[in-house]
Design an enzyme around this catalytic site. Structure first.
Site, PDB file in Angstrom:
ATOM      1  N   ARG A   1       5.235 -12.933   9.680  1.00 58.35           N
ATOM      2  CA  ARG A   1       6.082 -11.781   9.372  1.00 58.35           C
ATOM      3  C   ARG A   1       7.343 -11.838  10.222  1.00 58.35           C
ATOM      4  O   ARG A   1       7.383 -12.478  11.270  1.00 58.35           O
ATOM      5  CB  ARG A   1       5.313 -10.492   9.639  1.00 58.35           C
ATOM      6  CG  ARG A   1       4.885 -10.351  11.093  1.00 58.35           C
ATOM      7  CD  ARG A   1       4.399  -8.944  11.450  1.00 58.35           C
ATOM      8  NE  ARG A   1       4.344  -8.054  10.336  1.00 58.35           N
ATOM      9  CZ  ARG A   1       3.253  -7.371   9.979  1.00 58.35           C
ATOM     10  NH1 ARG A   1       2.138  -7.507  10.651  1.00 58.35           N
ATOM     11  NH2 ARG A   1       3.287  -6.550   8.963  1.00 58.35           N
TER      12      ARG A   1
ATOM     13  N   LYS B   1       4.101   0.129  10.470  1.00 60.15           N
ATOM     14  CA  LYS B   1       4.134   1.386   9.717  1.00 60.15           C
ATOM     15  C   LYS B   1       3.650   2.537  10.576  1.00 60.15           C
ATOM     16  O   LYS B   1       4.135   3.657  10.457  1.00 60.15           O
ATOM     17  CB  LYS B   1       3.220   1.276   8.488  1.00 60.15           C
ATOM     18  CG  LYS B   1       3.927   0.844   7.244  1.00 60.15           C
ATOM     19  CD  LYS B   1       3.026   1.108   6.049  1.00 60.15           C
ATOM     20  CE  LYS B   1       3.292   0.110   4.955  1.00 60.15           C
ATOM     21  NZ  LYS B   1       2.294   0.196   3.874  1.00 60.15           N
TER      22      LYS B   1
ATOM     23  N   GLU C   1       0.876  -1.162   0.000  1.00 63.16           N
ATOM     24  CA  GLU C   1       0.000   0.000   0.000  1.00 63.16           C
ATOM     25  C   GLU C   1       0.922   1.223   0.000  1.00 63.16           C
ATOM     26  O   GLU C   1       1.825   1.295   0.831  1.00 63.16           O
ATOM     27  CB  GLU C   1      -0.878   0.027   1.259  1.00 63.16           C
ATOM     28  CG  GLU C   1      -1.840   1.203   1.230  1.00 63.16           C
ATOM     29  CD  GLU C   1      -2.563   1.455   2.549  1.00 63.16           C
ATOM     30  OE1 GLU C   1      -2.207   0.825   3.564  1.00 63.16           O
ATOM     31  OE2 GLU C   1      -3.473   2.300   2.543  1.00 63.16           O
TER      32      GLU C   1
END
Length: 553
Positions: A258, A268, A34
């Site tokens: 992850r 983020k 994104e």
RNA sequence: AGUUCGAUGGUGUAACGGUAGCACCACAGACUCUGACUCUGUUAGUCUAGGUUCGAAUCCUAGUCGGACUACCA
């Protein structure tokens, strides 16, 4: 004997699919960032995985920007993400955007309404949350759940036409408000946002949610293996539901854990906070775990790739030691960088019996990967590292101390004769005599000394700003500590030395180049560096057995 | 509490019913015109309890522990 590397669980799935003839053995993956932030080392794992799989199995990998939320997404991020992927060494097959599919997605939504599987809801966000239920209680139906297909069609087209304000209406999938998986309790498909989109401008005022964009985009591109992180595992039933109800190409989703790294944060949201609140100088601050930060810090791309390969992929939570990444950084830089001398914490050394004006020594650039020599001027007065002299030597210390012999790298062996001290006891100068017959490359002294130290001639030295970077956080896992993660920022993560003495050969160093400052670490020329004002970033220190010894005592 | 995923040395990852291996870290030593690099060696692991089996990290059952999910973010 076959010495094959074992397969990770996704490679096993792919090999089974190929063997079974699924999609005729065609493999197409995608990397779907994104564009609302910079890529970090966690993304690097995903990039290496998706592009690596495509390469390994003769497939392809698309780059697709998941740009369905106009209020957080910007072109600046798109450009940097592309640069980061290229720098890592990968090429995408196609560059796509979820926003390319807005019209198709709209059509898919209409199709679901026509099948009676989606409805326009006038409920507010609060009402929707309140009727959602909880992990232990079922939700309840919206009063608008049973509108007619015709009414829904009209309302939805009015939503698109801009008849309603933000938040006034949504489009929801009609699934089951009592489903044990909360995501299947009539999830939102579209919301109204009168916002400017970085690519579609003001064409749209309704935007699809992740769940109604991602899987459909995969399907439109005919992605065979859609690989994402574990937190999306609950979304998979929904991913499959939309594809099945729409009867479109059946992409399949697979999840892996992850990667987390010690002494940093990876979300983020947190990284954005560090940037916005100016705890760091920007997304590409060399302390950031971003790909651009690591690049600026001087980490070689190959080190990130090797790190990703070694760490591998699995489904369990993990927190990988940053030391492993640093190992690969050192391993590569050790082979590739030229050695130079720089004195970070200067102390003057006077060679009292040196009568010449000076000499120039040719010193080899790289003992690991031969790369010629450079000229290094020598003279009577030199800068040496303050820590390379001890008036009263510690146990096992074999650098300069009164009476001790030491090799000046590439030059002569010197004997320490004494030092000059200020009132407060600070050492101001060190005195020594040299042995002319010990000249480097032509040593007939017959002596072998234990210590070799680096130096820079005072009258020939040039200066540079050196930025000493350390870990951004003082604790291994800032996110799991009590209180705000920012309380655990390392106050010494950046130490700027404004005027370090370096050898003159470095005058021509250009941004992006890496060097080993002998005995001190690997340093790279910062992007802000100019010939008039050189700036070096410390990439990583050398391993230092003596520092460890000192620490122990 | 519900759903769901997971559990192998300090860390990460292999072993797919048949000798628990690799890398990093740590420790000890050798080498060294970088206390770097390199080389040699050492420490250290299958969450627990039952079961199946000649044989279980692996299969079964129960438990324990950890993560994720309850945004008009992705």
């Amino acid at each position: 004997m076959a010495d094959e590397k074992s397969l990770n669980f996704i490679e096993e799935i792919i090999e089974n699919d190929i063997a079974a003839g699924v999609n005729d053995g065609r493999i197409l993956t995608r990397f779907p960032p994104e564009p609302n932030g910079y890529l970090h080392i966690g993304h690097a794992t995903s990039i290496c995985l998706n592009f690596g799989l495509a390469k390994k199995y003769n497939g392809k990998c698309n780059l697709r920007f998941d740009d369905t939320n106009p209020v957080t997404e910007e072109t600046e991020y798109v450009d940097n993400i592309k640069q980061d992927i290229k720098w890592l060494g990968f090429e995408w097959d196609n560059e796509f955007y979820a926003s390319d599919y807005f019209e198709k997605l709209y059509g898919f939504a209409v199709r679901l309404i026509e099948k009676g599987l989606a409805y326009v809801d006038d409920s507010t966000a609060e009402e929707i949350a309140a009727t959602k239920g909880s992990t232990v209680a079922p939700g309840s139906d919206s009063p608008f759940r049973n509108r007619s297909i015709e009414e829904n069609l009209t309302l939805f087209s009015e939503m698109r036409a801009g008849k309603y304000k933000d938040g006034e209406k949504t489009l929801r999938a009609k699934i089951d408000m009592a489903h044990p998986n909360l995501l299947l309790r009539d999830p939102l498909m579209y919301r109204i946002k009168h916002a400017h989109h970085h690519r579609t401008g003001n064409d749209w005022c309704i935007y699809p949610m992740y769940d109604f964009a991602h899987g459909q985009s995969d399907s439109i591109e005919e992605i065979t293996h859609s690989i994402c992180t574990l937190e999306f595992i609950h979304h998979r039933p929904l991913y499959n539901w939309f594809i099945e109800q729409l009867g479109i190409f059946p992409s399949r989703q697979f999840e892996f854990a992850r990667r987390n790294l010690t002494y940093t944060v990876m979300s983020k949201r947190k990284l954005l906070q560090l940037v916005n609140e100016q705890h760091v100088a920007g997304w590409d601050d060399p302390r950031m775990p971003t790909i651009s930060g690591m690049r600026r810090r001087g980490y070689p791309a190959v080190a990130l790739r090797q790190f990703s390969d070694t760490v591998g992929i699995a489904k369990r939570e993990n927190i990988v030691d940053i030391g492993l990444l640093e190992f690969y950084v050192r391993e590569n830089l050790n082979k590739s960088t030229d050695r130079v001398m720089a004195v970070l914490d200067p102390l003057k050394l006077v060679v009292t019996n040196y009568e010449l004006d000076g000499e120039v020594f040719e010193i080899e650039n790289n003992p690991e990967t031969p790369n010629g020599t450079r000229s290094v001027p020598f003279s009577r007065e030199l800068w040496i590292e303050r820590e390379d002299f001890m008036e009263v030597p510690a146990k096992k210390y074999f650098r300069l101390a009164p009476g001790n012999l030491v090799r000046l790298k590439g030059a002569y062996i010197v004997r320490c004769e004494g030092c000059k001290k200020a009132e407060d006891g600070t050492i101001e100068e060190v005195y020594c005599t040299y042995l002319p017959e010990s000249k480097s490359g032509n040593d007939t002294s017959g002596l072998s000394v234990k210590g070799t130290i680096h130096w820079v001639s005072t009258k020939d030295a040039i200066t540079a700003e050196v930025r000493l970077y350390d870990r951004l956080f003082r604790v291994e896992d800032p996110s799991s500590e009590d209180g705000d993660f920012k309380e655990y920022i390392n106050p010494d993560s950046l130490n700027v030395l404004p005027a370090v003495y370096i050898e003159p050969a470095l005058q021509r160093a250009v941004a992006g180049e890496s060097y080993q400052f002998m005995r001190k670490g690997y340093f790279c020329v910062d992007s802000e560096s100019t010939p008039g004002k050189l700036v070096f970033n410390r990439t990583v220190t050398l391993k230092d057995a003596w520092a460890k010894e000192v620490k122990r005592n």
